[in-house]
Design an enzyme around this catalytic site. Structure first.
Site, PDB file in Angstrom:
ATOM      1  N   TYR A 145     -24.454  46.737   2.121  1.00 25.87           N
ATOM      2  CA  TYR A 145     -23.111  47.186   1.776  1.00 25.87           C
ATOM      3  C   TYR A 145     -22.162  46.878   2.916  1.00 25.87           C
ATOM      4  CZ  TYR A 145     -25.667  49.855  -1.788  1.00 25.87           C
ATOM      5  OH  TYR A 145     -26.487  50.243  -2.818  1.00 25.87           O
ATOM      6  N   HIS A 169     -34.642  47.229  -1.372  1.00 27.33           N
ATOM      7  CA  HIS A 169     -33.448  47.152  -2.228  1.00 27.33           C
ATOM      8  C   HIS A 169     -33.686  46.277  -3.453  1.00 27.33           C
ATOM      9  CE1 HIS A 169     -28.743  47.184  -1.909  1.00 27.33           C
ATOM     10  NE2 HIS A 169     -29.150  47.403  -3.134  1.00 27.33           N
ATOM     11  N   PRO A 224     -24.560  56.405 -12.554  1.00 27.14           N
ATOM     12  CA  PRO A 224     -24.747  57.292 -13.706  1.00 27.14           C
ATOM     13  C   PRO A 224     -23.499  57.441 -14.556  1.00 27.14           C
ATOM     14  CG  PRO A 224     -24.452  58.594 -11.719  1.00 27.14           C
ATOM     15  CD  PRO A 224     -24.553  57.152 -11.278  1.00 27.14           C
ATOM     16  N   LEU A 225     -22.362  56.962 -14.053  1.00 23.61           N
ATOM     17  CA  LEU A 225     -21.113  56.996 -14.830  1.00 23.61           C
ATOM     18  C   LEU A 225     -20.776  55.615 -15.393  1.00 23.61           C
ATOM     19  CD1 LEU A 225     -18.985  59.317 -12.519  1.00 23.61           C
ATOM     20  CD2 LEU A 225     -20.335  59.924 -14.524  1.00 23.61           C
ATOM     21  N   GLY A 260     -18.237  53.593 -13.505  1.00 24.57           N
ATOM     22  CA  GLY A 260     -16.884  54.107 -13.664  1.00 24.57           C
ATOM     23  C   GLY A 260     -16.360  54.061 -15.086  1.00 24.57           C
ATOM     24  N   PHE A 261     -17.092  53.416 -16.003  1.00 16.33           N
ATOM     25  CA  PHE A 261     -16.606  53.272 -17.374  1.00 16.33           C
ATOM     26  C   PHE A 261     -16.363  54.621 -18.041  1.00 16.33           C
ATOM     27  CE2 PHE A 261     -17.546  53.031 -21.953  1.00 16.33           C
ATOM     28  CZ  PHE A 261     -16.577  52.109 -22.351  1.00 16.33           C
ATOM     29  N   PHE A 262     -17.230  55.606 -17.783  1.00 15.17           N
ATOM     30  CA  PHE A 262     -17.085  56.890 -18.451  1.00 15.17           C
ATOM     31  C   PHE A 262     -16.023  57.778 -17.806  1.00 15.17           C
ATOM     32  CE2 PHE A 262     -21.298  55.550 -19.937  1.00 15.17           C
ATOM     33  CZ  PHE A 262     -21.069  55.629 -21.307  1.00 15.17           C
TER      34      PHE A 262
END
Length: 350
Positions: free
Chosen positions: A62, A135, A215-216, A219-221
């Site tokens: 990252y 990873h 888990p989202l 960001g879509f949700f």
């Protein structure tokens, strides 16, 4: 809504205890647009720890390297306590940057892994990494060779627990036979459920904890198709099939149905999607990432949301596999789908 209490959970069966919800730190430094100001991110890390979130997820990839440096700044600056009830830092190795295109390769050679571990220890400013993941799997090398080196690093006190990320069921089994695997990190959300058939049952059979990233739905949700309006040129989601115009328009219907249910429940669609992951079992720790305190607080509130079996089934019907358009990542070679490695007995290398 009252401030939620963050419960603790056992991650895996080797003794690691973490907060039941972690914090993905990648977006603070990379991949979802430009790096955010250090001071703002340090304040967010301090806020998360004060709220009871202790599992912090990073990687040497990252940035590269800058996200580990950011966490190191927080640790060395005394913003985060370590040991006991302090933070648990999870970082990763395995994405080796090269001069030749595409600029990286997956590497699990013992010499490289040791070098990567030593470098992460220096950047984080710690003597021992709590949870060290591979990873991505190096499919050129038997997994046993990489895990044998990690076993040595555990013996040397440089890492406490070993993890895998995006690993196939067969890779997990072979690795676990060499040294106990504490956690497997995989993409798991309401619209990404391909690991449920084989990988998750394998983890449960072997007593391995499950760490759910994105888990989202990346960001879509949070806001559905509108989430793509704010993607910068440096945001990797611009290239993901699910966020391409035609697919995104189709997938918006999923968001609208989730949003309708969230309205009935008196919560946000992102809280509903995150609560769905929490309801998968006590061995699952989601690590939603954010760079904003308001979003962090919203995510934390999902811990208090309760879903009935009927509501779970309703949610799952909205985002069934045949209802989602577009693969979850732009390159299947970056996933568990291609992570099988050569058998140890046939390997003639190092």
């Amino acid at each position: 809504m009252a401030k939620p209490t963050v419960p603790r959970m056992k991650l895996g069966s080797q003794g690691l205890e973490v907060s039941a919800q972690g914090l993905g730190c990648m977006g603070m430094s990379a991949n979802y647009g430009p790096a955010k100001p250090d001071d703002d991110m340090l304040a967010l890390l301090r806020h998360a720890f004060a709220a009871g979130v202790t599992l912090l997820d990073t990687s040497d990839a990252y940035g590269p390297f800058t996200n580990e440096l950011l966490l190191g700044k927080a640790l060395q600056g005394g913003l985060l306590a370590t040991g006991g009830a302090g933070v648990q830092v999870a970082t990763k190795f395995g994405v080796k940057f090269t001069e030749a295109p595409p600029g990286w390769e997956f590497c699990g050679s013992p010499a490289y892994v040791r070098q990567a571990c030593e470098a992460s220890l220096r950047r984080l400013g710690v003597d021992c990494i709590d949870l060290y993941y591979q990873h991505r799997i190096d499919t050129r090398l038997p997994i046993e060779i990489t895990i044998s080196l990690l076993k040595k690093l555990v013996g040397e006190g440089k890492i406490k627990y070993v993890g895998l990320s995006e690993a196939s069921a067969s890779t997990i089994r072979r690795a676990h036979a060499v040294h106990p695997i504490t956690a497997v990190q995989l993409e798991w959300s309401l619209w990404t459920r391909d690991s449920e058939e084989e990988i998750i049952p394998t983890c449960r059979e072997l007593g391995i904890g499950i760490v759910a990233y994105s888990p989202l739905g990346r960001g879509f949700f949070g806001s559905g198709a509108k989430s793509a309006d704010n993607f910068s040129e440096r945001d990797i989601r611009k290239n993901l099939p699910r966020f391409q115009a035609e697919n995104l328009e189709h997938n918006q219907r999923i968001f609208e149905r989730v949003n309708e249910m969230a309205t009935r429940k008196g919560c946000t669609p992102s809280q509903l999607a995150l609560a769905w992951v929490h309801h998968q079992g006590p061995d699952v720790c989601p690590i939603p990432g954010t760079t904003k305190m308001d979003n962090f607080d919203s995510n934390l509130a999902a811990l208090a949301l309760r879903l009935t079996p009927e509501e779970m089934a309703e949610l799952e019907s909205y985002a069934a596999a045949d209802a989602v358009k577009g693969f979850r990542t732009y390159n299947a070679a970056n996933t568990w789908m291609s992570s099988d490695t050569p058998p140890l007995e046939s390997f003639k290398g190092e």
